[in-house]
Write an enzyme that holds these catalytic residues in place. Structure first.
Site, mmCIF file in Angstrom:
data_model
loop_
_atom_site.group_PDB
_atom_site.id
_atom_site.type_symbol
_atom_site.label_atom_id
_atom_site.label_comp_id
_atom_site.label_asym_id
_atom_site.label_seq_id
_atom_site.Cartn_x
_atom_site.Cartn_y
_atom_site.Cartn_z
ATOM 1 N N CYS A 125 -5.873 -27.746 6.285
ATOM 2 C CA CYS A 125 -4.727 -27.005 6.817
ATOM 3 C C CYS A 125 -4.015 -27.832 7.892
ATOM 4 O O CYS A 125 -4.616 -28.727 8.490
ATOM 5 C CB CYS A 125 -5.163 -25.644 7.370
ATOM 6 S SG CYS A 125 -5.784 -25.664 9.074
ATOM 7 N N CYS B 7 -5.862 -28.301 11.291
ATOM 8 C CA CYS B 7 -6.984 -29.234 11.300
ATOM 9 C C CYS B 7 -6.538 -30.667 11.051
ATOM 10 O O CYS B 7 -7.208 -31.612 11.457
ATOM 11 C CB CYS B 7 -8.030 -28.807 10.268
ATOM 12 S SG CYS B 7 -8.860 -27.272 10.753
ATOM 13 N N HIS C 275 -4.954 -21.630 10.304
ATOM 14 C CA HIS C 275 -6.279 -22.127 9.910
ATOM 15 C C HIS C 275 -7.124 -21.023 9.276
ATOM 16 O O HIS C 275 -7.771 -21.230 8.256
ATOM 17 C CB HIS C 275 -7.037 -22.729 11.096
ATOM 18 C CG HIS C 275 -8.477 -22.954 10.759
ATOM 19 N ND1 HIS C 275 -8.907 -24.022 9.991
ATOM 20 C CD2 HIS C 275 -9.569 -22.185 10.983
ATOM 21 C CE1 HIS C 275 -10.217 -23.917 9.786
ATOM 22 N NE2 HIS C 275 -10.645 -22.815 10.383
ATOM 23 N N ASP D 245 0.860 -1.176 0.000
ATOM 24 C CA ASP D 245 0.000 0.000 0.000
ATOM 25 C C ASP D 245 0.902 1.234 0.000
ATOM 26 O O ASP D 245 2.116 1.128 0.114
ATOM 27 C CB ASP D 245 -0.914 -0.020 1.230
ATOM 28 C CG ASP D 245 -0.123 0.177 2.499
ATOM 29 O OD1 ASP D 245 -0.370 1.150 3.227
ATOM 30 O OD2 ASP D 245 0.776 -0.636 2.762
ATOM 31 N N CYS E 262 -11.393 -29.133 6.389
ATOM 32 C CA CYS E 262 -10.246 -28.258 6.138
ATOM 33 C C CYS E 262 -8.943 -29.054 6.078
ATOM 34 O O CYS E 262 -8.697 -29.906 6.933
ATOM 35 C CB CYS E 262 -10.162 -27.203 7.252
ATOM 36 S SG CYS E 262 -8.806 -26.027 7.042
ATOM 37 N N ASP F 276 -8.383 -7.642 0.630
ATOM 38 C CA ASP F 276 -7.417 -7.786 1.719
ATOM 39 C C ASP F 276 -8.118 -7.419 3.019
ATOM 40 O O ASP F 276 -9.037 -6.592 2.996
ATOM 41 C CB ASP F 276 -6.211 -6.861 1.542
ATOM 42 C CG ASP F 276 -6.498 -5.445 1.998
ATOM 43 O OD1 ASP F 276 -7.037 -4.654 1.198
ATOM 44 O OD2 ASP F 276 -6.235 -5.128 3.182
#
Lengths: 403, 348
Positions: A319, A322, A348, A105, A317, A279
């Site tokens: 990830c 998990c 997660h 930014d 999930c 974002d």
């Protein structure tokens, strides 16, 4: 008073967006961004990192989750450690050891957050560094210079940001100034071949001001547009109308980046309204409070009800959290002084956001986006008709009626 | 489980422990350190980031102080602490206390020992202690013991004697309870050597504990600041001399590299690894070299180097932080110092 188009000649901005599919009913699109550090599928959620590391997650973990673009904050990095040091470390990519794309930014948004330190003039933003008390000026030229040194793939213009709760002449002043600053950024940009400068549409919650800004900024040949000045304290009703107005006036063949969004519902609705990039600090911030994101909302894992819950956060999930850990373990860990718990949740939550966007994209490509929205709202609110009014209205405005 | 020594040099034992773990097919080299954990997780690290590091120890240390309060949850879980914390493939040793934050003294009685968790004090009789271990199902666990004889300066002979008597009583009770439980028989009890700073009591503790069918020995009460360890090293040699060669010797509260080397020379095999955590918490990074030079000339200059290092540790710098005085050792650098290149590291 419209600003004159900058007389400095700039090569015609590259077309970085390739549209792959469009929803026949809503404004949703699936596409691919062609960026210097590799392609990025859209719609895309870009995790935010402050001070060059994702709080609670390493670059390797982010890469393993499939993230191909994330954010670096110019305000913090521009001050500390500073562009010279970052350049020595081979730019922000080298500094973070991140092989994929980066979006920085301008440093402007932090002005709003840290407003007690800053003062806006036509020159730029004058502020006092919180680290050593020095006064500096962040001008459009300076912002672009810093971002050029950082070497990010997408850079943002310095815009004059006002909070969406502000009304009156200040909003108009900020809008016109942002146009002038856009031109100054374009003129100052040293690396248009390597870095893509995005404009940021301002105008607050005023239809006319926003329309003017859209008309003027779309005359400038930049590779992409961000929709700014929203996701502050405004009502959701005003919010979606400004998003819809913006997407209706932005060119189809360039990416639309909606800044600061957000929550799962907001993401789905704004994809329907025609946005491609998002974002938000929400997933990482909420992780640090012990909250895990799931399709039905969130789990406050510190609560006693999870003490003996041996299921993973989300059985669907993939990830690492998990795959290996139960809610019960995370509950116990959250009540200890070991910060590892927060890292597990951060991983997660980011995985959740990325997976959501993947699912959204697949539904657009497979021409079933409206059904996807229907199912999503049903899961999130128990019944699609229990979806918040603003979301229902927004979806209806682009041809998706919830049953 | 079987410990075989490959060689012993100057009191240092080199060897392997075989037939470890629930399936009996794991092996561990000695000397070795145990992975330090808090509430069953390496501090600050997820499983993923931990395994990006080479050489993660084969055995992790769990602390009863961080886990005791969760024993009901674990009892209901049934599958043991290893699986619960997401480390089903790791060997696990459960100590009573956390070496970094030892419990307040004065709570040991003839019948019970207390540990402190986040939720407060958990008082354990031998029976409750074994119930908790039955829920945890670690591979090894430190037996319930009285470690307070070494807490204050100049401990009395009477207190030292009591620590030995109590610990032996706890041990016998725990062994008996272990016999009655099929689940508990799959874990190995580590006997604890107590006795404060009283040589006679230390030797008695070693001899008596060695008579029991324990799987190994924990040398308790040798920790403290660097000077207290120095004065206790002579005790340590005498104690290990009384212990059987074919069982592992663990020590608690010792993790600094120089102290670890001193203990290895006196027959200790296994160590906790909380030192890196302490260094991290004070914002420092470990930087010492541990290369071994077989060349005798270089070895000499290195020995001189070590001498200097030991001298230097006596002059450890004290930095005042916002909360407390911390001692920085010669094994680390302080990343908070305002030096140009280090700002990059601080930043990350």
């Amino acid at each position: 008073m419209a600003a004159a188009v900058s007389p400095t000649s700039v090569e015609s901005a590259p077309r970085i967006m390739k549209l792959v599919a469009e929803c026949s009913r809503s404004r949703a699109r699936a596409g691919e961004l062609r960026l210097p550090h590799g392609p990025v599928a859209t719609p895309v959620f870009m995790p935010v990192g402050t001070q060059a590391t994702m709080k609670g997650i390493t670059a390797e973990q982010l890469d393993a989750l499939g993230c191909r673009i994330c954010l670096g904050n110019t305000y913090h990095l521009g001050l500390r450690p500073g562009p010279e040091l970052i350049q020595k470390a081979h730019g922000l990519h080298g500094f973070m050891n991140w092989p994929h794309n980066l979006l920085t930014d301008s440093g402007g948004f932090q002005m709003v957050s840290l407003v007690s330190l800053s003062e806006v003039t036509e020159e730029g933003v004058r502020f006092r560094s919180p680290y050593d008390g020095d006064e500096s000026l962040l001008s459009p030229e300076k912002s672009v210079e810093i971002q050029n040194a950082l070497g990010s793939d997408i850079i943002m213009q310095l815009d004059d940001v006002v909070s969406s709760t502000v009304t009156g002449p200040r909003v108009e002043e900020a809008m016109y100034r942002s146009i002038r600053w856009l031109d100054r950024c374009i003129a100052a940009h040293q690396r248009p071949d390597k870095q893509n400068l995005f404009a940021i549409i301002q105008g607050g919650l005023d239809e006319d001001l926003r329309a003017t800004c859209l008309e003027e900024m779309t005359k400038r040949d930049v590779p992409g547009f961000a929709i700014g000045g929203l996701s502050g304290g405004e009502s959701k009703g005003q919010f979606w109308r400004m998003v819809a107005l913006s997407t209706s006036r932005l060119p189809k063949d360039k990416p639309r980046y909606l800044m600061g969004v957000g929550y799962a519902t907001d993401l789905v609705v704004c994809v329907a309204l025609g946005c491609d990039m998002f974002d938000c600090v929400f997933p990482t911030r909420t992780a640090r409070f012990g909250s895990a994101l799931v399709p039905t909302g969130n789990l406050q894992l510190k609560k006693k009800q999870y003490e003996k819950d041996f299921r993973p956060i989300d059985p669907e999930c993939a990830c690492p959290t998990c795959q290996k850990h139960s809610r019960a373990f995370l509950h116990a860990l959250l009540h200890s002084d070991n910060t590892a718990a927060l890292h597990h949740l951060t991983v997660h939550n980011i995985a959740y956001q990325l997976r959501l966007m993947s699912a959204v994209r697949a539904s657009i490509v497979e021409k079933r986006f409206p059904d996807f929205v229907q199912d999503f709202m049903g899961t999130m609110y128990g019944d699609p008709t229990l979806c918040p009014a603003w979301a229902t209205e927004a979806l209806a405005s682009v041809g998706i009626t919830l049953r | 489980m079987k410990l075989s020594l490959t060689k012993v040099v100057n009191g240092c034992r080199l060897g392997k422990i075989k037939n470890l773990g629930k399936t009996g097919d794991r092996t561990m080299d000695i000397p070795a350190c145990l992975l330090y954990t808090k509430t069953g997780s390496a501090p600050h690290l997820t499983h993923q980031t931990l395994h990006a590091i080479h050489g993660v120890p084969a055995m992790a240390q769990l602390t009863l102080s961080s886990l005791a309060e969760h024993h009901e949850v674990l009892a209901e879980y049934k599958e043991g602490i290893g699986k619960f914390i997401g480390m089903p493939e790791s060997l696990l040793y459960c100590s009573l206390h956390d070496p970094v934050s030892p419990c307040p003294a004065g709570y040991v009685t003839n019948k019970s020992v207390s540990v402190w968790g986040v939720g407060g004090r958990v008082e354990m009789t031998a029976s409750k202690f074994m119930t908790i271990q039955q829920a945890l199902q670690p591979d090894w666990f430190q037996c319930l013991s009285d470690g307070e004889a070494s807490c204050e300066e100049g401990t009395s002979i009477k207190r030292a004697r009591k620590s030995v008597d109590r610990s032996l009583l706890f041990l016998d009770n725990c062994l008996r309870l272990q016999e009655e439980s099929e689940v508990l028989r799959k874990s190995t009890i580590i006997g604890v050597i107590e006795g404060g700073d009283v040589m006679e009591e230390r030797l008695r503790s070693a001899r008596e504990t060695a008579k029991r069918p324990v799987g190994g020995f924990l040398l308790d009460g040798f920790q403290g600041n660097p000077t207290t360890l120095e004065t206790r090293l002579y005790l340590l040699s005498s104690v290990t001399a009384e212990l059987p060669e074919d069982k592992p010797r663990l020590i608690c509260g010792v993790s600094r590299p120089d102290e670890v080397l001193e203990c290895i020379e006196r027959g200790v095999d296994l160590f906790e690894s909380f030192f890196p955590y302490q260094v991290t918490e004070r914002g420092c990074a470990l930087t010492f070299s541990f290369d071994y030079q077989p060349n005798p000339e270089e070895t000499l200059s290195q020995q001189n180097g070590i001498q200097e290092e030991i001298k230097y540790t006596d002059q450890t710098k004290k930095i005042k932080t916002t909360s407390c005085n911390q001692e920085i050792t010669s094994f680390e650098i302080n990343l908070k110092e305002k030096k140009g290149t280090r700002r990059t590291l601080i930043h990350l």
